[in-house]
Design an enzyme around this catalytic site. Structure first.
Site, PDB file in Angstrom:
ATOM      1  N   GLU A   3     -11.232 -10.612  -0.648  1.00 21.09           N
ATOM      2  CA  GLU A   3     -10.843  -9.822   0.520  1.00 21.09           C
ATOM      3  C   GLU A   3     -12.088  -9.182   1.127  1.00 21.09           C
ATOM      4  O   GLU A   3     -12.517  -8.112   0.684  1.00 21.09           O
ATOM      5  CB  GLU A   3      -9.874  -8.714   0.106  1.00 21.09           C
ATOM      6  CG  GLU A   3      -8.582  -9.232  -0.494  1.00 21.09           C
ATOM      7  CD  GLU A   3      -7.474  -8.200  -0.354  1.00 21.09           C
ATOM      8  OE1 GLU A   3      -6.491  -8.507   0.328  1.00 21.09           O
ATOM      9  OE2 GLU A   3      -7.619  -7.088  -0.874  1.00 21.09           O
ATOM     10  N   GLY A  58      -7.318  -4.767   7.361  1.00 20.64           N
ATOM     11  CA  GLY A  58      -6.713  -3.805   8.282  1.00 20.64           C
ATOM     12  C   GLY A  58      -7.435  -3.703   9.620  1.00 20.64           C
ATOM     13  O   GLY A  58      -7.179  -2.790  10.399  1.00 20.64           O
ATOM     14  N   SER A 101      -6.382  -9.152   7.072  1.00 16.29           N
ATOM     15  CA  SER A 101      -5.748  -9.429   8.370  1.00 16.29           C
ATOM     16  C   SER A 101      -5.028 -10.787   8.428  1.00 16.29           C
ATOM     17  O   SER A 101      -5.084 -11.475   9.456  1.00 16.29           O
ATOM     18  CB  SER A 101      -6.760  -9.290   9.514  1.00 16.29           C
ATOM     19  OG  SER A 101      -7.236  -7.959   9.570  1.00 16.29           O
ATOM     20  N   GLU A 119      -9.870  -0.714  -1.305  1.00 13.70           N
ATOM     21  CA  GLU A 119      -9.556   0.692  -0.998  1.00 13.70           C
ATOM     22  C   GLU A 119      -9.753   1.571  -2.230  1.00 13.70           C
ATOM     23  O   GLU A 119     -10.150   2.723  -2.127  1.00 13.70           O
ATOM     24  CB  GLU A 119      -8.127   0.799  -0.428  1.00 13.70           C
ATOM     25  CG  GLU A 119      -8.097   0.315   1.019  1.00 13.70           C
ATOM     26  CD  GLU A 119      -6.804  -0.332   1.475  1.00 13.70           C
ATOM     27  OE1 GLU A 119      -5.756  -0.139   0.825  1.00 13.70           O
ATOM     28  OE2 GLU A 119      -6.844  -1.057   2.493  1.00 13.70           O
ATOM     29  N   GLY A 149      -1.577  -7.503   3.624  1.00 14.80           N
ATOM     30  CA  GLY A 149      -1.336  -6.065   3.692  1.00 14.80           C
ATOM     31  C   GLY A 149      -0.384  -5.733   4.826  1.00 14.80           C
ATOM     32  O   GLY A 149       0.840  -5.866   4.702  1.00 14.80           O
ATOM     33  N   GLY A 150      -0.955  -5.343   5.974  1.00 16.36           N
ATOM     34  CA  GLY A 150      -0.157  -4.885   7.119  1.00 16.36           C
ATOM     35  C   GLY A 150       1.012  -5.794   7.486  1.00 16.36           C
ATOM     36  O   GLY A 150       2.122  -5.313   7.766  1.00 16.36           O
ATOM     37  N   LYS A 189       0.852  -1.203   0.000  1.00 17.41           N
ATOM     38  CA  LYS A 189       0.000   0.000   0.000  1.00 17.41           C
ATOM     39  C   LYS A 189       0.891   1.257   0.000  1.00 17.41           C
ATOM     40  O   LYS A 189       1.909   1.263  -0.680  1.00 17.41           O
ATOM     41  CB  LYS A 189      -0.978  -0.031   1.189  1.00 17.41           C
ATOM     42  CG  LYS A 189      -1.748  -1.360   1.235  1.00 17.41           C
ATOM     43  CD  LYS A 189      -2.884  -1.359   2.203  1.00 17.41           C
ATOM     44  CE  LYS A 189      -3.549  -2.726   2.192  1.00 17.41           C
ATOM     45  NZ  LYS A 189      -4.749  -2.792   2.995  1.00 17.41           N
TER      46      LYS A 189
END
Ligand code: PGA
Length: 253
Positions: free
Chosen positions: A168, A174, A214, A98, A235-236, A12
């Site tokens: 997703e 997130g 997540s 997003e 992601g994170g 991202k």
């Protein structure tokens, strides 16, 4: 038979150029020998040139986070499919939630981007997923089917092998709240069924369907063991090399 796991890290709008370069170098040192996994990273646009050079001879895909649907033209601030291909990307994320939610991307635009990517040999990862409200209202299948069918509208069967799907759920992105392996597998199986109706069982079985939302080292394995989950979009937990490598490790062992 289970496919080789496809693990993609979506950075991202994170990391500095220097951090991205260090990450790419270390990742390639750590996993270049590992032929049990297919791995990719999605750096921000302005890092792509440097990172593609570093990963040129590696087995790690460099994935653009987005493209525009036109070849070129007066689209200030946008990046074309040809541009990301020229610097060395092989894949592109299309329709990430997003983009849909924060930037108002509609299914028709997403479909046009997929067609543009395919037309120049860039492989799309089509992201789909329902919001919490849609799930609670019992509309998950309706939303997934719509996003999938509109995203793939007009795409011939022989191109489907070049597309991956990432399921997703928006409520899991997130938020620390992951879909249970059973919930994810259920939607994957629904997606597989639609692909099978539309393109036949062989094509459908060849498509990678990744789960995202997540994902972390602690839950990667329980998701990956499910029959319809072919990979993960992280992601994170993908912006720290240690946790991304732990996810990869947990998926192959
Ligand atoms: P997350 O993001 O792993 O931070 O939930 C996933 C994604 O948006 O691709």
């Amino acid at each position: 038979m289970k496919k080789k796991p496809l693990i993609v890290g979506n950075w991202k709008m994170n990391l500095t150029l220097r951090e991205g370069i260090e990450f790419a170098r270390s990742l390639s040192e750590r996993i270049s020998e590992n032929s049990n996994i297919i791995c990719g990273i999605c750096p921000p646009f302005v890092f792509l040139n440097d990172i593609c050079k570093i990963l040129k001879d590696s087995n790690i895909y460099v994935v653009a986070q987005n493209i525009h649907n036109e070849k070129s033209g007066a689209f200030t601030g946008e990046i074309s499919a040809l541009m990301v291909k020229e610097v060395g990307c092989t894949h592109v994320l299309i329709g990430h939630s997003e983009r849909r939610q924060l930037f108002g991307e509609k299914d028709s635009f997403i479909n046009a981007k997929i067609k543009m990517a395919l037309s120049i040999g860039l492989k799309p990862i089509l992201c789909i997923g329902e919001t919490l409200k849609e799930r609670e209202d019992g509309k998950t299948e309706y939303v997934i089917e719509n996003q999938l069918r509109s995203g793939l509208n007009g795409i011939e069967s022989d191109c489907i092998k070049d597309i991956s799907i990432a399921y997703e759920p928006v409520w899991a992105i997130g938020t620390g709240r992951t879909a249970s392996p059973e919930q994810a597998n259920e939607v994957h199986s629904f997606v597989r069924g639609i692909l099978s109706d539309e393109y036949g069982v062989n094509v459908s079985n060849s498509v990678y369907i990744q789960y995202g939302g997540s994902v972390k080292p602690e839950n990667a394995k329980e998701l990956m063991v499910k029959s319809e989950i072919d990979g993960l979009l992280v992601g994170g937990a993908s912006i720290k090399l240690g946790s991304f490598l732990d996810i990869i490790c947990n998926c192959v062992n």
